[in-house]
Design a protein around this motif. Structure first.
Motif, PDB file in Angstrom:
ATOM      1  N   SER A 333      41.868  41.980  34.835  1.00  0.00           N
ATOM      2  CA  SER A 333      42.553  41.525  33.628  1.00  0.00           C
ATOM      3  C   SER A 333      44.045  41.333  33.870  1.00  0.00           C
ATOM      4  CB  SER A 333      42.351  42.536  32.493  1.00  0.00           C
ATOM      5  OG  SER A 333      42.850  43.814  32.864  1.00  0.00           O
ATOM      6  N   VAL A 334      44.485  41.453  35.110  1.00  0.00           N
ATOM      7  CA  VAL A 334      45.901  41.322  35.421  1.00  0.00           C
ATOM      8  C   VAL A 334      46.300  39.852  35.321  1.00  0.00           C
ATOM      9  CG1 VAL A 334      47.679  41.756  37.154  1.00  0.00           C
ATOM     10  CG2 VAL A 334      45.681  43.262  37.005  1.00  0.00           C
ATOM     11  N   PRO A 335      47.412  39.529  34.643  1.00  0.00           N
ATOM     12  CA  PRO A 335      47.876  38.144  34.614  1.00  0.00           C
ATOM     13  C   PRO A 335      48.024  37.577  36.027  1.00  0.00           C
ATOM     14  CG  PRO A 335      49.133  39.498  33.085  1.00  0.00           C
ATOM     15  CD  PRO A 335      48.277  40.441  33.881  1.00  0.00           C
ATOM     16  N   ARG A 336      47.676  36.319  36.182  1.00  0.00           N
ATOM     17  CA  ARG A 336      47.774  35.599  37.449  1.00  0.00           C
ATOM     18  C   ARG A 336      46.683  35.995  38.448  1.00  0.00           C
ATOM     19  NH1 ARG A 336      51.558  36.910  40.463  1.00  0.00           N
ATOM     20  NH2 ARG A 336      51.474  35.083  41.788  1.00  0.00           N
ATOM     21  N   HIS A 337      45.743  36.850  38.058  1.00  0.00           N
ATOM     22  CA  HIS A 337      44.698  37.262  38.996  1.00  0.00           C
ATOM     23  C   HIS A 337      43.897  36.055  39.481  1.00  0.00           C
ATOM     24  CE1 HIS A 337      40.757  38.727  40.310  1.00  0.00           C
ATOM     25  NE2 HIS A 337      41.372  39.863  40.625  1.00  0.00           N
ATOM     26  N   ALA A 338      43.478  35.193  38.542  1.00  0.00           N
ATOM     27  CA  ALA A 338      42.680  34.029  38.922  1.00  0.00           C
ATOM     28  C   ALA A 338      43.482  33.074  39.798  1.00  0.00           C
ATOM     29  CB  ALA A 338      42.180  33.310  37.673  1.00  0.00           C
ATOM     30  N   ALA A 339      44.783  32.923  39.521  1.00  0.00           N
ATOM     31  CA  ALA A 339      45.622  32.029  40.312  1.00  0.00           C
ATOM     32  C   ALA A 339      45.754  32.528  41.747  1.00  0.00           C
ATOM     33  CB  ALA A 339      46.993  31.886  39.670  1.00  0.00           C
ATOM     34  N   VAL A 340      45.933  33.838  41.911  1.00  0.00           N
ATOM     35  CA  VAL A 340      46.029  34.416  43.254  1.00  0.00           C
ATOM     36  C   VAL A 340      44.711  34.259  44.001  1.00  0.00           C
ATOM     37  CG1 VAL A 340      46.263  36.593  44.525  1.00  0.00           C
ATOM     38  CG2 VAL A 340      47.887  36.028  42.695  1.00  0.00           C
ATOM     39  N   ALA A 341      43.611  34.540  43.312  1.00  0.00           N
ATOM     40  CA  ALA A 341      42.296  34.386  43.948  1.00  0.00           C
ATOM     41  C   ALA A 341      42.069  32.934  44.370  1.00  0.00           C
ATOM     42  CB  ALA A 341      41.201  34.836  42.985  1.00  0.00           C
ATOM     43  N   ALA A 342      42.494  31.997  43.524  1.00  0.00           N
ATOM     44  CA  ALA A 342      42.346  30.577  43.856  1.00  0.00           C
ATOM     45  C   ALA A 342      43.132  30.229  45.115  1.00  0.00           C
ATOM     46  CB  ALA A 342      42.818  29.720  42.689  1.00  0.00           C
ATOM     47  N   TYR A 343      44.351  30.704  45.196  1.00  0.00           N
ATOM     48  CA  TYR A 343      45.203  30.409  46.350  1.00  0.00           C
ATOM     49  C   TYR A 343      44.589  30.953  47.638  1.00  0.00           C
ATOM     50  CZ  TYR A 343      49.166  30.748  49.550  1.00  0.00           C
ATOM     51  OH  TYR A 343      49.988  30.661  50.644  1.00  0.00           O
ATOM     52  N   LEU A 344      44.103  32.177  47.586  1.00  0.00           N
ATOM     53  CA  LEU A 344      43.527  32.781  48.788  1.00  0.00           C
ATOM     54  C   LEU A 344      42.217  32.092  49.184  1.00  0.00           C
ATOM     55  CD1 LEU A 344      44.263  36.537  47.978  1.00  0.00           C
ATOM     56  CD2 LEU A 344      45.340  35.138  49.749  1.00  0.00           C
ATOM     57  N   HIS A 345      41.393  31.720  48.211  1.00  0.00           N
ATOM     58  CA  HIS A 345      40.155  31.007  48.535  1.00  0.00           C
ATOM     59  C   HIS A 345      40.462  29.630  49.123  1.00  0.00           C
ATOM     60  CE1 HIS A 345      36.829  33.560  47.342  1.00  0.00           C
ATOM     61  NE2 HIS A 345      37.505  33.936  46.266  1.00  0.00           N
ATOM     62  N   GLU A 346      41.497  28.969  48.614  1.00  0.00           N
ATOM     63  CA  GLU A 346      41.868  27.679  49.190  1.00  0.00           C
ATOM     64  C   GLU A 346      42.296  27.837  50.643  1.00  0.00           C
ATOM     65  OE1 GLU A 346      45.085  24.001  48.723  1.00  0.00           O
ATOM     66  OE2 GLU A 346      45.081  25.647  47.264  1.00  0.00           O
ATOM     67  N   ARG A 347      43.108  28.841  50.927  1.00  0.00           N
ATOM     68  CA  ARG A 347      43.550  29.070  52.301  1.00  0.00           C
ATOM     69  C   ARG A 347      42.366  29.423  53.208  1.00  0.00           C
ATOM     70  NH1 ARG A 347      47.503  32.916  53.938  1.00  0.00           N
ATOM     71  NH2 ARG A 347      47.400  31.621  55.802  1.00  0.00           N
ATOM     72  N   ASP A 348      41.320  29.999  52.609  1.00  0.00           N
ATOM     73  CA  ASP A 348      40.136  30.366  53.393  1.00  0.00           C
ATOM     74  C   ASP A 348      39.162  29.194  53.524  1.00  0.00           C
ATOM     75  OD1 ASP A 348      38.702  32.351  54.854  1.00  0.00           O
ATOM     76  OD2 ASP A 348      37.352  32.620  53.133  1.00  0.00           O
ATOM     77  N   GLY A 349      39.485  28.069  52.913  1.00  0.00           N
ATOM     78  CA  GLY A 349      38.652  26.874  53.055  1.00  0.00           C
ATOM     79  C   GLY A 349      37.585  26.683  52.006  1.00  0.00           C
ATOM     80  N   ASP A 350      37.501  27.587  51.022  1.00  0.00           N
ATOM     81  CA  ASP A 350      36.483  27.481  49.971  1.00  0.00           C
ATOM     82  C   ASP A 350      37.088  26.700  48.802  1.00  0.00           C
ATOM     83  OD1 ASP A 350      34.518  27.751  48.089  1.00  0.00           O
ATOM     84  OD2 ASP A 350      34.335  29.932  48.252  1.00  0.00           O
ATOM     85  N   LEU A 351      37.083  25.374  48.909  1.00  0.00           N
ATOM     86  CA  LEU A 351      37.765  24.534  47.932  1.00  0.00           C
ATOM     87  C   LEU A 351      37.072  24.545  46.576  1.00  0.00           C
ATOM     88  CD1 LEU A 351      38.809  21.436  50.067  1.00  0.00           C
ATOM     89  CD2 LEU A 351      39.937  23.654  49.796  1.00  0.00           C
ATOM     90  N   ALA A 352      35.756  24.630  46.542  1.00  0.00           N
ATOM     91  CA  ALA A 352      35.026  24.630  45.265  1.00  0.00           C
ATOM     92  C   ALA A 352      35.398  25.848  44.427  1.00  0.00           C
ATOM     93  CB  ALA A 352      33.525  24.590  45.529  1.00  0.00           C
ATOM     94  N   THR A 353      35.358  27.021  45.065  1.00  0.00           N
ATOM     95  CA  THR A 353      35.720  28.237  44.339  1.00  0.00           C
ATOM     96  C   THR A 353      37.186  28.202  43.932  1.00  0.00           C
ATOM     97  OG1 THR A 353      34.072  29.532  45.548  1.00  0.00           O
ATOM     98  CG2 THR A 353      35.857  30.747  44.488  1.00  0.00           C
ATOM     99  N   ALA A 354      38.030  27.708  44.825  1.00  0.00           N
ATOM    100  CA  ALA A 354      39.462  27.644  44.520  1.00  0.00           C
ATOM    101  C   ALA A 354      39.723  26.738  43.325  1.00  0.00           C
ATOM    102  CB  ALA A 354      40.233  27.159  45.737  1.00  0.00           C
ATOM    103  N   ALA A 355      39.095  25.564  43.287  1.00  0.00           N
ATOM    104  CA  ALA A 355      39.294  24.638  42.170  1.00  0.00           C
ATOM    105  C   ALA A 355      38.843  25.263  40.859  1.00  0.00           C
ATOM    106  CB  ALA A 355      38.535  23.341  42.436  1.00  0.00           C
ATOM    107  N   ARG A 356      37.680  25.927  40.887  1.00  0.00           N
ATOM    108  CA  ARG A 356      37.188  26.584  39.671  1.00  0.00           C
ATOM    109  C   ARG A 356      38.154  27.656  39.186  1.00  0.00           C
ATOM    110  NH1 ARG A 356      34.761  31.233  39.129  1.00  0.00           N
ATOM    111  NH2 ARG A 356      34.232  31.405  41.363  1.00  0.00           N
ATOM    112  N   LEU A 357      38.707  28.438  40.117  1.00  0.00           N
ATOM    113  CA  LEU A 357      39.617  29.519  39.744  1.00  0.00           C
ATOM    114  C   LEU A 357      40.971  28.980  39.265  1.00  0.00           C
ATOM    115  CD1 LEU A 357      38.787  32.069  42.569  1.00  0.00           C
ATOM    116  CD2 LEU A 357      38.369  32.371  40.124  1.00  0.00           C
ATOM    117  N   TYR A 358      41.441  27.883  39.862  1.00  0.00           N
ATOM    118  CA  TYR A 358      42.678  27.273  39.368  1.00  0.00           C
ATOM    119  C   TYR A 358      42.507  26.810  37.922  1.00  0.00           C
ATOM    120  CZ  TYR A 358      45.402  27.114  43.730  1.00  0.00           C
ATOM    121  OH  TYR A 358      46.151  27.447  44.839  1.00  0.00           O
TER     122      TYR A 358
END
Length: 387
Positions: A333-358
């Protein structure tokens, strides 16, 4: 009319009235009346002693307003003991006002508004514009705050940590309205630093200066957000950075580490890197470890996950993020949690998950600029996936 002079004199004049026996609410009203009179009179007839003039006029306004009170005689007897010339004593009451405005009985928003009014010398209209609320709403908020702290007396040292938290809230409010709250909080923190010798006060001032040094590069001409990694570092304010680093080094040398010093150390490491690639992420992680030890804040742990992802790779960052999620029984429930997760998934190459989280982060964004930035990030990844 020297508005800066009036604002700088406001806290000491208010403190004198409170010390003479006026309750805070009545004293603050009297000081505001005196400021209005000064704006009217001073251009044509400037006083030789501006502070003494304000004290005299404010005290007269206070006496006029309380003439029917049973304490009238006692207060008038007290003022008769002051020099007839109206010269103001040299005692600085600003520090007392800081602690009064950060009283634990006040909500954070009320404490911030009262600090800006009593210590910052801003008008209700200026504060309302800075917060983008109607002036009547802000007037009610300030009036309630003044009533809350009326009658409070200081027989014990104030809580420095609470005062710093209020100033930090002021700084984080941003740059809306006709008052630059970030610049105003720096001014107030400088003022506090001259009144109290405390390493965390210095740490907060250093933190503000180091963050403010990047202000010109945080947004593009169209108002969109520019992430730290994409900012033009050649436009950072090197003077503010040098001052912030010097203040921080002096504070750290006292070996009394606190939260704001640790945050400033992280900001200094970012400021020290000529390019994003030169950022010392390993040392930043170490400072976040210190912050976790000091605060155990979920927000700090979230930011640490980003730093770990930069220092040791996105998989390590995601593992740190998972540890944060596991520590919260109600989920992330921490603010920006989804944004951070999106950034890390993008760097890891998981673009689908990153786009959903953004996209999820955009829906939870707390302001329009942040929402638009995250929405564009999601759209960018979805476009890449379709190619």
């Amino acid at each position: 009319m020297n508005e800066a002079l009036l604002r700088s004199l406001t806290p000491s004049v208010l403190g004198i009235l409170v010390r003479r026996g006026a309750d805070f609410a009545a004293a603050e009203d009297a000081v505001q009346d005196a400021l209005v009179e000064a704006v009217r009179v001073w251009p044509a007839d400037p006083p030789r002693d501006p502070k003494g003039w304000l004290v005299t006029v404010a005290w007269r306004r206070f006496l006029d307003a309380t003439r029917a009170d049973t304490a009238r005689r006692r207060r008038e007897d007290r003022v008769e003991e002051e020099p007839a010339s109206g010269a103001a004593p040299a005692v600085d009451d600003t520090l007392q006002l800081y602690f009064l405005c950060a009283h634990p009985s006040l909500t954070p928003s009320s404490a911030v508004a009262l600090t800006l009014r009593a210590v910052g010398g801003l008008t209700t209209r200026q504060i309302a514009r800075a917060y983008l609320v109607p002036e009547a709403t802000m007037a009610q908020r300030i009036s309630r705050a003044k009533r809350t702290v009326s009658g409070v007396r200081f027989d014990q040292p104030g809580d420095v940590a609470t005062v710093l938290r209020v100033l930090y809230l002021v700084f984080n409010e941003g740059y809306s309205g006709d008052v630059d709250l970030a610049a105003e909080s720096i001014r107030l923190t400088r003022q506090l630093a001259t009144a109290i010798d405390h390493p965390e006060v210095a740490g907060l001032l250093a933190l503000m200066l180091l963050h403010h040094a990047r202000r010109a590069t945080r947004t593009a001409p169209d108002g969109s957000l520019v992430p730290l990694a994409e900012q033009d570092r050649g436009r950072w304010d090197t003077g503010a950075i040098a001052e912030g680093v010097a203040i921080l080094q002096a504070a750290l040398a006292r070996d009394r580490l606190g939260e704001f010093q640790a945050q400033a150390a992280i900001a200094a490491l970012h400021a020290d890197a000529l390019t994003v690639e030169e950022t010392d992420w390993v040392q930043i992680v170490e400072w976040y470890d210190e912050l976790v030890r000091l605060t155990d804040s979920p927000v700090v742990r979230l930011n640490r996950a980003v730093a770990v992802g930069e220092a040791d790779g996105p998989r390590a960052g995601l593992a740190a993020l998972a540890a944060l999620e596991d520590s919260s029984p109600r989920g992330p429930s921490v603010p920006r949690h989804a944004a951070v997760a999106a950034y890390l998934h993008e760097r890891d190459g998981d673009l689908a998950t990153a786009a959903r989280l953004y996209a999820e982060a955009a829906r939870k964004a707390q302001n329009l600029a942040e929402r638009d930035h995250l929405t564009r990030q999601a759209a960018r990844l979805n476009t890449r996936r379709r190619r």
